[in-house]
Design a protein around this motif. Structure first.
Motif, PDB file in Angstrom:
ATOM      1  N   GLY A  94      -0.762   3.874  -9.227  1.00  0.00           N
ATOM      2  CA  GLY A  94       0.341   4.727  -8.807  1.00  0.00           C
ATOM      3  C   GLY A  94       1.621   3.978  -8.548  1.00  0.00           C
ATOM      4  N   LEU A  95       2.368   4.455  -7.552  1.00  0.00           N
ATOM      5  CA  LEU A  95       3.693   3.923  -7.231  1.00  0.00           C
ATOM      6  C   LEU A  95       3.794   3.707  -5.726  1.00  0.00           C
ATOM      7  CD1 LEU A  95       5.869   6.419  -9.350  1.00  0.00           C
ATOM      8  CD2 LEU A  95       5.066   4.147 -10.054  1.00  0.00           C
ATOM      9  N   ASP A  96       4.200   2.506  -5.341  1.00  0.00           N
ATOM     10  CA  ASP A  96       4.449   2.215  -3.931  1.00  0.00           C
ATOM     11  C   ASP A  96       5.817   1.575  -3.815  1.00  0.00           C
ATOM     12  OD1 ASP A  96       4.543   0.978  -1.308  1.00  0.00           O
ATOM     13  OD2 ASP A  96       2.392   1.379  -1.182  1.00  0.00           O
ATOM     14  N   PHE A  97       6.810   2.400  -3.446  1.00  0.00           N
ATOM     15  CA  PHE A  97       8.184   1.925  -3.313  1.00  0.00           C
ATOM     16  C   PHE A  97       8.526   1.608  -1.858  1.00  0.00           C
ATOM     17  CE2 PHE A  97       9.659   4.365  -7.371  1.00  0.00           C
ATOM     18  CZ  PHE A  97       8.839   3.538  -8.137  1.00  0.00           C
ATOM     19  N   PHE A  98       7.512   1.621  -0.989  1.00  0.00           N
ATOM     20  CA  PHE A  98       7.708   1.221   0.402  1.00  0.00           C
ATOM     21  C   PHE A  98       7.624  -0.298   0.518  1.00  0.00           C
ATOM     22  CE2 PHE A  98       6.079   0.205   4.661  1.00  0.00           C
ATOM     23  CZ  PHE A  98       7.021   0.840   5.458  1.00  0.00           C
ATOM     24  N   TYR A  99       6.546  -0.866  -0.022  1.00  0.00           N
ATOM     25  CA  TYR A  99       6.369  -2.313   0.027  1.00  0.00           C
ATOM     26  C   TYR A  99       6.987  -3.022  -1.176  1.00  0.00           C
ATOM     27  CZ  TYR A  99       3.177  -1.917   3.984  1.00  0.00           C
ATOM     28  OH  TYR A  99       2.638  -1.673   5.222  1.00  0.00           O
ATOM     29  N   ASP A 100       6.996  -2.368  -2.335  1.00  0.00           N
ATOM     30  CA  ASP A 100       7.557  -2.971  -3.549  1.00  0.00           C
ATOM     31  C   ASP A 100       6.966  -4.354  -3.827  1.00  0.00           C
ATOM     32  OD1 ASP A 100       9.279  -1.061  -4.708  1.00  0.00           O
ATOM     33  OD2 ASP A 100      10.849  -1.483  -3.250  1.00  0.00           O
ATOM     34  N   HIS A 101       5.649  -4.478  -3.694  1.00  0.00           N
ATOM     35  CA  HIS A 101       5.014  -5.760  -3.983  1.00  0.00           C
ATOM     36  C   HIS A 101       5.052  -6.106  -5.472  1.00  0.00           C
ATOM     37  CE1 HIS A 101       3.981  -6.396   0.067  1.00  0.00           C
ATOM     38  NE2 HIS A 101       2.830  -5.739   0.121  1.00  0.00           N
ATOM     39  N   ALA A 109       4.690   1.403 -15.536  1.00  0.00           N
ATOM     40  CA  ALA A 109       4.031   1.119 -16.815  1.00  0.00           C
ATOM     41  C   ALA A 109       2.513   1.043 -16.645  1.00  0.00           C
ATOM     42  CB  ALA A 109       4.574  -0.181 -17.402  1.00  0.00           C
ATOM     43  N   VAL A 110       2.056   0.363 -15.597  1.00  0.00           N
ATOM     44  CA  VAL A 110       0.614   0.241 -15.345  1.00  0.00           C
ATOM     45  C   VAL A 110       0.022   1.595 -14.973  1.00  0.00           C
ATOM     46  CG1 VAL A 110      -1.104  -0.819 -13.814  1.00  0.00           C
ATOM     47  CG2 VAL A 110       0.762  -2.201 -14.758  1.00  0.00           C
TER      48      VAL A 110
END
Length: 263
Positions: A94-101, A109-110
């Motif tokens: 998915g997408l995690d734009f809180f940590y942006d690791h 893309a993944v």
């Protein structure tokens, strides 16, 4: 019977007492657990747990935190790993734009590779979304237009619009211990209003232990507290929520087999 639809039994937090953790879950009425893959490089350990316990299933995938560091893989590679009979879902992705690791374009893309694999296998997509509601809606809509796609937004803590749009696309919404937290009133309102046939419960153990266990390491047995909270929110009995969320789990994760009742 309860189902913990999302936990991480391969994590080091459980290594010293995994059998005891699983026994406590069973004693609490948890008849099925889904342990989640977050790194392909560690998938063997996840799969081994599912192979060792008849009431535990697993998924295969790359968490958005690991999207940059995990080796490149295409949908065909995920499909191949998902052929194992204990694998019942694709993700967590998915997408995690809180940590942006990981860079956001790499995360997306993944994520799309996982969606492709989910379509090819017919297995549900297990989605992580944090601080990315608009982008998640866009990607889910685009990927759903590419063909039949089903899945779950796990550990849901996002806004109402994402929940409603995901449900329109055929997705389920899974609630964790966050549902019990004092400041989660908006989340409880969302849980109250969603269609009953799209609700799941989970722990996301070892994270996010529900009240009254908050501050402790979470474990699958504690999913009972989240189910009880959901029952109160929906005006249902605990037994009704247990039956409802269990039925929903096996409808979505239809490769998983229901446990055989003890003689």
């Amino acid at each position: 019977m309860l189902v913990d639809s999302h936990c991480h039994l391969d994590f080091e937090d459980f290594a010293a007492e995994r059998d005891a953790v699983i026994d406590r879950a069973r004693a609490a009425g948890v008849g099925t657990m889904l342990t989640i893959g977050t790194k392909l490089s560690e998938f063997d350990q996840v799969r081994a747990i599912a192979e060792a316990y008849p009431d535990i299933w697993c998924s295969v995938g790359i968490h958005p935190h690991e999207a940059e560091t995990e080796a490149d893989i295409d949908a065909a590679g995920l499909v191949a790993l998902a052929r194992h009979p204990r694998v019942v879902g694709i993700g967590e992705c998915g997408l995690d734009f809180f940590y942006d690791h990981s860079p956001r374009d790499r995360q997306e893309a993944v994520f799309r590779v996982h969606a492709d694999a989910a379509r090819r296998t017919g297995l549900p997509l297990i989605v992580h979304s944090r601080d990315a509601d608009d982008e998640m809606i866009r990607v889910l809509q685009e990927e759903s237009h590419g063909g039949a796609l089903k899945g779950v937004l796990h550990c849901f803590s996002s806004g109402r619009l994402l929940a409603e749009e995901a449900v329109k696309l055929g997705f389920y919404i899974s609630f964790s211990g966050i549902l019990t937290f004092k400041k989660a009133e908006e989340l409880r309102e969302i849980a109250r209003d969603l269609p009953a046939d799209r609700l799941l419960v989970e722990t996301d153990a070892p994270y996010l232990a529900p009240i009254p266990h908050r501050g402790k390491r979470n474990e699958p047995a504690f999913v009972a507290s989240t189910a009880a909270k959901l029952a109160g929110i929906r005006g249902l009995s605990v037994a009704e929520v247990e039956a409802l969320t269990t039925e929903n789990f096996f409808r979505l994760f239809d490769r998983a087999q229901r446990p055989v009742p003890a003689a």
